[in-house]
Design a protein around this motif. Structure first.
Motif, PDB file in Angstrom:
ATOM      1  N   VAL A   1     -12.120   9.328  -3.080  1.00 31.46           N
ATOM      2  CA  VAL A   1     -11.058  10.157  -2.443  1.00 31.46           C
ATOM      3  C   VAL A   1      -9.695   9.818  -1.852  1.00 31.46           C
ATOM      4  O   VAL A   1      -8.792  10.227  -2.158  1.00 31.46           O
ATOM      5  CB  VAL A   1     -11.717  11.468  -1.606  1.00 31.46           C
ATOM      6  CG1 VAL A   1     -10.506  12.235  -1.156  1.00 31.46           C
ATOM      7  CG2 VAL A   1     -12.588  12.216  -2.388  1.00 31.46           C
ATOM      8  N   MET A   2     -10.015   8.982  -0.978  1.00 35.25           N
ATOM      9  CA  MET A   2      -8.862   8.102  -0.070  1.00 35.25           C
ATOM     10  C   MET A   2      -8.023   7.397  -0.897  1.00 35.25           C
ATOM     11  O   MET A   2      -6.879   7.605  -1.017  1.00 35.25           O
ATOM     12  CB  MET A   2      -9.466   7.412   1.171  1.00 35.25           C
ATOM     13  CG  MET A   2      -8.486   6.518   1.896  1.00 35.25           C
ATOM     14  SD  MET A   2      -9.291   5.172   2.869  1.00 35.25           S
ATOM     15  CE  MET A   2      -9.449   3.876   1.382  1.00 35.25           C
TER      16      MET A   2
ATOM     17  N   ALA B   1      -0.449  11.464   6.427  1.00 34.67           N
ATOM     18  CA  ALA B   1      -1.781  10.998   6.931  1.00 34.67           C
ATOM     19  C   ALA B   1      -2.853  11.156   5.617  1.00 34.67           C
ATOM     20  O   ALA B   1      -2.773  12.017   4.617  1.00 34.67           O
ATOM     21  CB  ALA B   1      -2.332  12.454   7.611  1.00 34.67           C
ATOM     22  N   ILE B   2      -3.328   9.963   5.510  1.00 33.75           N
ATOM     23  CA  ILE B   2      -4.650   9.840   4.478  1.00 33.75           C
ATOM     24  C   ILE B   2      -5.822   9.663   5.132  1.00 33.75           C
ATOM     25  O   ILE B   2      -5.909   8.386   5.816  1.00 33.75           O
ATOM     26  CB  ILE B   2      -4.090   8.837   3.335  1.00 33.75           C
ATOM     27  CG1 ILE B   2      -2.940   9.265   2.687  1.00 33.75           C
ATOM     28  CG2 ILE B   2      -5.210   8.771   2.405  1.00 33.75           C
ATOM     29  CD1 ILE B   2      -2.490   8.332   1.520  1.00 33.75           C
ATOM     30  N   THR B   3      -6.732  10.517   5.420  1.00 33.78           N
ATOM     31  CA  THR B   3      -7.865  10.135   6.096  1.00 33.78           C
ATOM     32  C   THR B   3      -8.920   8.985   5.597  1.00 33.78           C
ATOM     33  O   THR B   3      -8.854   9.051   4.111  1.00 33.78           O
ATOM     34  CB  THR B   3      -8.750  11.549   6.131  1.00 33.78           C
ATOM     35  OG1 THR B   3      -7.915  12.530   6.864  1.00 33.78           O
ATOM     36  CG2 THR B   3     -10.109  11.209   7.104  1.00 33.78           C
TER      37      THR B   3
ATOM     38  N   THR C   1      -1.751   8.434  -5.908  1.00 29.96           N
ATOM     39  CA  THR C   1      -0.767   9.453  -6.165  1.00 29.96           C
ATOM     40  C   THR C   1       0.357   9.670  -5.152  1.00 29.96           C
ATOM     41  O   THR C   1       1.428  10.110  -5.432  1.00 29.96           O
ATOM     42  CB  THR C   1      -1.477  10.929  -6.429  1.00 29.96           C
ATOM     43  OG1 THR C   1      -2.360  11.179  -4.908  1.00 29.96           O
ATOM     44  CG2 THR C   1      -2.565  10.760  -7.486  1.00 29.96           C
ATOM     45  N   GLU C   2       0.212   9.461  -3.814  1.00 23.08           N
ATOM     46  CA  GLU C   2       1.131   9.612  -2.775  1.00 23.08           C
ATOM     47  C   GLU C   2       1.969   8.588  -2.366  1.00 23.08           C
ATOM     48  O   GLU C   2       2.943   8.428  -1.909  1.00 23.08           O
ATOM     49  CB  GLU C   2       0.450  10.242  -1.584  1.00 23.08           C
ATOM     50  CG  GLU C   2      -0.276  11.421  -1.685  1.00 23.08           C
ATOM     51  CD  GLU C   2      -1.186  12.232  -0.550  1.00 23.08           C
ATOM     52  OE1 GLU C   2      -0.656  11.958   0.651  1.00 23.08           O
ATOM     53  OE2 GLU C   2      -2.166  12.770  -0.765  1.00 23.08           O
ATOM     54  N   ALA C   3       1.054   7.548  -2.403  1.00 23.09           N
ATOM     55  CA  ALA C   3       1.878   5.949  -1.802  1.00 23.09           C
ATOM     56  C   ALA C   3       2.260   4.962  -3.064  1.00 23.09           C
ATOM     57  O   ALA C   3       3.368   4.295  -2.986  1.00 23.09           O
ATOM     58  CB  ALA C   3       1.110   5.544  -1.072  1.00 23.09           C
ATOM     59  N   TYR C   4       1.503   4.836  -4.086  1.00 25.34           N
ATOM     60  CA  TYR C   4       1.471   3.866  -5.009  1.00 25.34           C
ATOM     61  C   TYR C   4       2.340   3.998  -6.323  1.00 25.34           C
ATOM     62  O   TYR C   4       3.231   3.332  -6.630  1.00 25.34           O
ATOM     63  CB  TYR C   4       0.125   3.198  -5.500  1.00 25.34           C
ATOM     64  CG  TYR C   4      -0.787   2.479  -4.579  1.00 25.34           C
ATOM     65  CD1 TYR C   4      -0.169   2.418  -3.188  1.00 25.34           C
ATOM     66  CD2 TYR C   4      -1.985   2.624  -4.706  1.00 25.34           C
ATOM     67  CE1 TYR C   4      -1.109   1.735  -2.119  1.00 25.34           C
ATOM     68  CE2 TYR C   4      -2.963   2.042  -3.777  1.00 25.34           C
ATOM     69  CZ  TYR C   4      -2.593   1.696  -2.602  1.00 25.34           C
ATOM     70  OH  TYR C   4      -3.270   1.237  -1.511  1.00 25.34           O
ATOM     71  N   ILE C   5       2.211   5.347  -6.968  1.00 28.35           N
ATOM     72  CA  ILE C   5       2.897   5.505  -8.038  1.00 28.35           C
ATOM     73  C   ILE C   5       4.244   5.759  -8.164  1.00 28.35           C
ATOM     74  O   ILE C   5       5.123   5.745  -9.045  1.00 28.35           O
ATOM     75  CB  ILE C   5       2.242   6.489  -9.016  1.00 28.35           C
ATOM     76  CG1 ILE C   5       2.456   7.806  -8.401  1.00 28.35           C
ATOM     77  CG2 ILE C   5       0.733   6.129  -9.259  1.00 28.35           C
ATOM     78  CD1 ILE C   5       1.797   8.984  -9.348  1.00 28.35           C
TER      79      ILE C   5
ATOM     80  N   SER D   1       9.128   0.047   5.239  1.00 32.61           N
ATOM     81  CA  SER D   1       8.291   0.556   4.243  1.00 32.61           C
ATOM     82  C   SER D   1       8.720   1.958   3.779  1.00 32.61           C
ATOM     83  O   SER D   1       9.327   2.610   4.740  1.00 32.61           O
ATOM     84  CB  SER D   1       7.043   0.596   4.925  1.00 32.61           C
ATOM     85  OG  SER D   1       6.385  -0.746   5.144  1.00 32.61           O
ATOM     86  N   ARG D   2       8.503   2.374   2.566  1.00 35.11           N
ATOM     87  CA  ARG D   2       9.141   3.657   2.104  1.00 35.11           C
ATOM     88  C   ARG D   2       7.934   4.565   2.502  1.00 35.11           C
ATOM     89  O   ARG D   2       8.279   5.854   3.010  1.00 35.11           O
ATOM     90  CB  ARG D   2       9.267   3.834   0.595  1.00 35.11           C
ATOM     91  CG  ARG D   2       9.736   5.043   0.027  1.00 35.11           C
ATOM     92  CD  ARG D   2       9.375   5.147  -1.475  1.00 35.11           C
ATOM     93  NE  ARG D   2       8.185   5.204  -1.808  1.00 35.11           N
ATOM     94  CZ  ARG D   2       7.442   6.257  -1.663  1.00 35.11           C
ATOM     95  NH1 ARG D   2       7.865   7.431  -1.194  1.00 35.11           N
ATOM     96  NH2 ARG D   2       6.197   5.999  -2.198  1.00 35.11           N
ATOM     97  N   PHE D   3       6.525   4.127   2.691  1.00 35.15           N
ATOM     98  CA  PHE D   3       5.759   4.930   2.676  1.00 35.15           C
ATOM     99  C   PHE D   3       4.695   4.632   3.804  1.00 35.15           C
ATOM    100  O   PHE D   3       4.055   3.390   4.138  1.00 35.15           O
ATOM    101  CB  PHE D   3       4.691   5.432   1.429  1.00 35.15           C
ATOM    102  CG  PHE D   3       3.501   6.028   1.742  1.00 35.15           C
ATOM    103  CD1 PHE D   3       3.791   7.649   1.257  1.00 35.15           C
ATOM    104  CD2 PHE D   3       2.266   6.014   2.487  1.00 35.15           C
ATOM    105  CE1 PHE D   3       3.077   8.616   1.528  1.00 35.15           C
ATOM    106  CE2 PHE D   3       1.354   7.119   2.392  1.00 35.15           C
ATOM    107  CZ  PHE D   3       1.558   8.498   2.083  1.00 35.15           C
TER     108      PHE D   3
END
Length: 570
Positions: free
Chosen positions: A558-559, A293-295, A565-569, A268-270
């Motif tokens: 929010v999650m 960390a994504i709460t 923005t951080e994992a998918y795009i 996995s990259r992320f």
């Protein structure tokens, strides 16, 4: 699947989870992990995120809980009819286990949002004519059986799920593994990539590996080493399909045994944990990886009581799809907030009376505790000094508990039994109710219907703790150890109260039970009970702060924006 073209015309995020909790009528979840998955899917629908979810169809559910007169838990199969809620699709996939071909079919459930979004959820099932009789029952129970059954279910989820998506012509941009249960999908992706490149070798090129890793996102949910699935290679060789060389498997999943977390992380990259503290702990556990960390969060509309929904709709229109509007909770009067809470409390107490015959006093400070009955969650901690509890709480406190122990967890069952037996010791002084068969429907009444939400796990074993977020949304303050999400949400005396030492003052090799217990009793006696009974405006102020300073942020809207923005795009 008449609407298939709508689903496959764009690239999707494929979200794989061993359990998904969408509602109590579809009993394919056991607790927090599954409910989080369901909330994730609902927020994706609200936000029009192109997601397709994959899980297993458990024809006999997790289990229905029943207590005998001694308070011991007994389990019963859940009788439900998938065809009442799901649509059987014509698509099939073939997998091989124990050198036997097994067909997999998929059922469709559509999660529809009032905002117009729609997410397909695929439930995989092996109960198909033509399959060997033993194979038809592989997906009967969630988390049932032994390691052999668990590995087979994870093959169905990971490898079978990837093949079903391929059979349905989904175009997948990212594969998101919600815990290590789904990690075997990475092996199927390696095989698909190799086939696409026309590579017939037994090994995988760096191009294969890089291409798969770029497509994969891995979320780990447990800081407990024992919580990461591991399978001995002799079992793996006996069961797994032959198209993955053992040497390759050991390269990605570990030399000693098949470590599902290592497999998922290596491909996995992320990678992320589910709270800031949990991300740090995971980083320490797996030092060779970069762990973000994504709460976690909760789906706002699902977990808001009808009384609070009406209030928020009137004063904060649009809050359900823009939960950040909850920061403006001060536009609602104290009396209206309190009246809405009292409505939720009265409804819950009516439910308790119907289920148990016990009539609780709506005037008393009611403490709620409901979660999986694992020993590390220490459900019976507050009863460790019953004399002191009675001295401070008689005539002032009452308790409601709920939660299931895993069928094979006798120590967890003992915790439940001890709690139930405390009710007899406190009879006439402090009322205590333990509700049977805690599920999503019960939780929706339970959490808004108490005054204070108690949580006291051993640190650092609470990765996140989403029940406390559900409480905050309904104006129920948290009283919790500083672990998981509460480290981020806690402001002492403002959004709720901490139990025990601060995170930086904790050694991970000690439970700190004595310090936690003393602090719990001290704050109850000196701060919380007096505030509730003697300073009503002060109590409502904490309720509003829980909504305006916690619920506005700790939600799956929010999650999911962060995952996008951080994992998918990328």
């Amino acid at each position: 699947m008449e609407r298939r073209n709508i689903y496959i015309q764009n690239q999707h995020i494929a979200y794989f989870s061993m359990e998904i909790g969408l509602n109590a009528d579809i009993p394919t979840y056991s607790g927090g992990l599954g409910v989080l998955a369901g909330d994730t899917i609902k927020s994706a629908a609200d936000l029009n995120i192109p997601l397709v979810a994959v899980t297993l169809l458990y024809r006999k559910g997790y289990f229905r809980q029943e207590f005998d007169p001694t308070g011991w838990q007994h389990e019963h199969d859940i009788d439900w009819k998938p065809e009442r809620y799901l649509q059987l699709l014509p698509h099939k996939a073939l997998i091989s286990m124990e050198q036997r071909d097994i067909k997999i079919q998929a059922w469709l459930y559509r999660v529809k949002s009032p905002a117009g979004g729609e997410i397909p959820v695929l439930f995989l099932d092996t109960d198909i004519p033509g399959n060997d009789d033993q194979d038809r029952h592989l997906t009967d129970h969630l988390y049932g059986g032994d390691q052999t059954l668990r590995l087979k279910q994870e093959i169905i989820l990971g490898i079978g799920g990837a093949r079903i998506l391929q059979a349905m012509n989904f175009s997948i941009k990212k594969y998101h593994m919600n815990e290590g249960h789904a990690s075997l999908l990475t092996l199927e992706l390696l095989n698909q990539t190799r086939q696409n490149l026309g590579d017939n070798s037994d090994d995988f090129s760096s191009t294969n590996i890089r291409e798969v890793a770029e497509k994969c996102v891995f979320t780990t949910h447990t800081p407990v080493p024992a919580g990461h699935d591991r399978f001995p290679y002799d079992l793996v060789e006996k069961i797994m399909p032959r198209d993955i060389p053992l040497a390759t498997l050991k390269k990605f999943a570990g030399e000693e045994d098949l470590n599902m977390t290592m497999l998922g992380m290596n491909l996995s990259r992320f990678i992320n944990g589910v709270a800031k503290r949990h991300g740090q702990i995971s980083q320490d556990m797996f030092p060779g990886f970069q762990i973000h960390a994504i709460t976690n969060g909760i789906h706002p509309y699902t977990w808001c009581s009808p009384f609070m929904v009406r209030l928020f709709n009137r004063y904060l229109p649009g809050w359900a799809n823009e939960p950040e509007l909850l920061v403006r909770v001060d536009t609602i009067s104290d009396d209206e907030i309190w009246d809405a809470h009292c409505g939720a409390k009265a409804l819950f107490f009516q439910y308790i009376h119907e289920q148990t015959g016990t009539q609780l006093d709506p005037e008393l400070l009611t403490i709620g505790f409901a979660r999986r009955a694992a020993t590390y969650k220490r459900g019976d901690l507050i009863f460790s000094n019953i004399e002191r509890l009675l001295d401070m709480g008689a005539g002032k406190l009452q308790f409601v508990f709920g939660g299931k122990a895993h069928p094979q967890d006798n120590e967890g069952k003992k915790v439940i039994q001890r709690i139930i037996q405390q009710a007899e010791k406190m009879r006439g002084k402090i009322a205590l109710v333990y509700l049977e068969n805690y599920n999503m429907d019960t939780a929706a009444q339970f959490i808004p219907g108490v005054d204070l939400w108690l949580n006291n796990p051993m640190r650092p074993l609470e990765a996140s703790g989403t029940s406390g977020m559900k409480a905050a949304l309904n104006g129920v303050p948290n009283f919790s150890v500083l672990d998981g999400w509460w480290i981020e949400g806690h402001i002492e005396g403002v959004t709720g109260w901490a139990i025990g030492p601060a995170p930086h003052d904790v050694k991970d090799d000690s439970s700190h039970a004595d310090r936690d217990l003393e602090d719990m009793y001290d704050k109850l006696e000196r701060v919380i009970i007096p505030l509730y009974y003697d300073n009503h405006p002060g109590w409502v102020r904490v309720m509003k702060n829980a909504i305006g300073k916690n619920a506005y942020y700790f939600n799956t809207h929010v999650m999911m924006r962060r995952y996008v923005t951080e994992a998918y795009i990328h």
